[in-house]
Design an enzyme around this catalytic site. Structure first.
Site, short mmCIF file in Angstrom:
data_model
loop_
_atom_site.label_atom_id
_atom_site.label_comp_id
_atom_site.label_asym_id
_atom_site.label_seq_id
_atom_site.Cartn_x
_atom_site.Cartn_y
_atom_site.Cartn_z
CB CYS A 171 -8.34 -4.97 3.56
SG CYS A 171 -8.11 -3.95 2.10
CG HIS A 229 -1.85 -1.15 1.29
ND1 HIS A 229 -2.74 -1.44 0.29
CD2 HIS A 229 -2.04 -2.10 2.24
CE1 HIS A 229 -3.43 -2.52 0.62
NE2 HIS A 229 -3.02 -2.93 1.79
#
Length: 452
Positions: A42, A10
């Protein structure tokens, strides 16, 4: 200007993409030990559960896309050492074994986190798996096909999402956690008890307040989980007991918290002026307390990575801190939280006062109206909002984004009472339930407060 980036999930991908666009003359090199970049962990449970059919949707970039920006990508390269004084990187090509030396002017550390693996007897048995990256997700899917009984250790977000995925796939599921209830880091008991009851009604075994003592098996294959209170037969174990910052590489080079999380200033700069850091390897300012905390969330990571890029030449854009805002959809329930709960406040020795609202999300004259439970936590002295939680079968989770803004802006519960929200019967009540939390607080204090 030579910029080296270590890690590209990320924060790393956000930093690299922004730096490539902002500083086209810079020579940017990325070192990534995996064979992919930008995996949205996620979404792992959604992938395992078959909700996401095309796994490529879980990647928001690729080595090829970064290369098109003029970035040098060294995939499957593991950085072994950093000499911060000479600004030198020592790396190894994990495919060929070749040793590589490189230099930099600025270094960005975005090495992320790694699942905690407690030293439990038998943890090396076959079919005890971790849940973090793309390759691990594929292994879970493959092994789950042949498993009837699945045990998940750890009742945080990923753990409960995997429980749902396995139960929907027809597995016999056991969830084990050392805490006395699920999701205890995110929601107070009045909320988690609703989800726990739903789990038990679906035949899921909850082994709360239990610690795994050892794993047993035969032929190198796990077959039983032994806790301090019970024994559970299993074909597959998924370990989801938390994450630790992946920062062994920079210990002794930059300042860290006790758990190894890198301490950065508001411009993402570490204690070494030419080394920046972002994402799950870092601590971040937690606004409800004003102190550094370790909060590994994708939202924090992309924000920090973007800011590292903007500030790497000179400090221009400060980080505003975080409330640790997060949300979850489990079976029929939507839930979200931001800031302090009563549970987390107690652990941090912060004195708080809370107000709970329960009502339907829209007027009774509408064909359907779902119950909403909202809890707002405040500082009883200043009356500033410090946290909020919501749970409903209706999706009212965006209200927690609003509460996150309230915390970051330093708003009081009194101001919340009269914030301007729209009303439309399809969506809400004439008095929004957030307003009602403020009104209840005023009635509770039984006085007309001054706005802070």
């Amino acid at each position: 200007m030579k910029i080296a980036v270590i890690g590209s999930t990320h924060a790393g991908t956000a930093a690299v993409t922004n730096m490539a666009n902002m500083y086209p003359e810079a020579q940017i090199t990325v070192y990534e030990r995996n064979d992919n970049v930008s995996f949205l962990s996620c979404g792992l449970a959604l992938y395992v559960g078959g909700v996401v059919e095309d796994p490529q949707g879980l990647f928001y970039s690729s080595p090829e896309e970064l290369q098109k920006l003029g970035v040098t990508i060294r995939m499957q390269h593991d950085v072994k050492d950093i000499d911060a004084e000479t600004k030198t990187i020592y790396a190894e090509n994990l495919v060929t074994g070749e040793q590589l030396t490189d230099s930099y002017d600025k270094l960005v550390i975005t090495t992320g986190s790694w699942p905690v693996t407690p030293p439990i007897e038998g943890i090396d048995l076959e079919n005890i798996l971790l849940a973090k990256n793309y390759n691990q997700a594929n292994t879970i899917i493959e092994r789950a096909e042949h498993a009837e009984k699945v045990t998940v250790v750890g009742a945080g977000y990923i753990g409960v999402e995997l429980v749902e995925a396995f139960e929907k796939a027809g597995k016999e599921v056991t969830l084990i956690d050392g805490a006395d209830r699920i999701l205890n880091k995110y929601l107070d008991e009045a909320f988690t008890s609703i989800v726990e009851e739903d789990f038990e009604n679906r035949g899921i075994t909850l082994a709360m307040n239990e610690t795994v003592q050892r794993f047993e098996g035969s032929g190198g294959q796990v077959g039983r989980v032994i806790t301090n209170s019970g024994s559970y037969e299993t074909d597959l174990v998924i370990m989801c007991v938390g994450f630790r910052p992946n920062t062994d590489l920079v210990r002794g080079i930059v300042d860290t918290l006790d758990n190894g999380a890198i301490i950065v200033n508001e411009y993402m700069q570490t204690s070494h002026p030419d080394i920046f850091a972002a994402g799950d390897c870092c601590a971040v300012t937690y606004n409800p307390t004003g102190k550094h905390a370790y909060i590994p969330l994708a939202t924090n990571a992309v924000r920090m990575g973007t800011l590292a890029a903007r500030n790497i030449m000179e400090p221009v854009m400060p980080h505003g801190g975080t409330q640790g805002t997060s949300g979850l959809h489990i079976y029929d329930y939507n839930m979200a939280s931001t800031g302090l709960t009563e549970t987390s406040a107690q652990l941090l020795n912060v004195h708080v006062k809370s107000f709970t609202i329960e009502e339907t999300h829209r007027p009774a004259f509408m064909p359907t109206a779902e119950n909403v439970k909202l809890k707002v936590t405040i500082d009883p002295e200043t009356r500033k909002i410090l946290g909020a939680q919501v749970l409903s079968k209706a999706d009212v989770t965006q209200s927690i984004n609003t509460m996150s803004v309230c915390i970051q802006a330093g708003m009081t519960i009194d101001q919340l009472a009269y914030v301007d929200f729209f009303f439309q019967p399809h969506f809400n009540q004439p008095w929004n339930f957030l307003n009602k939390a403020g009104l209840e607080a005023q009635q509770d204090y039984n006085r007309t407060p001054a706005l802070v």
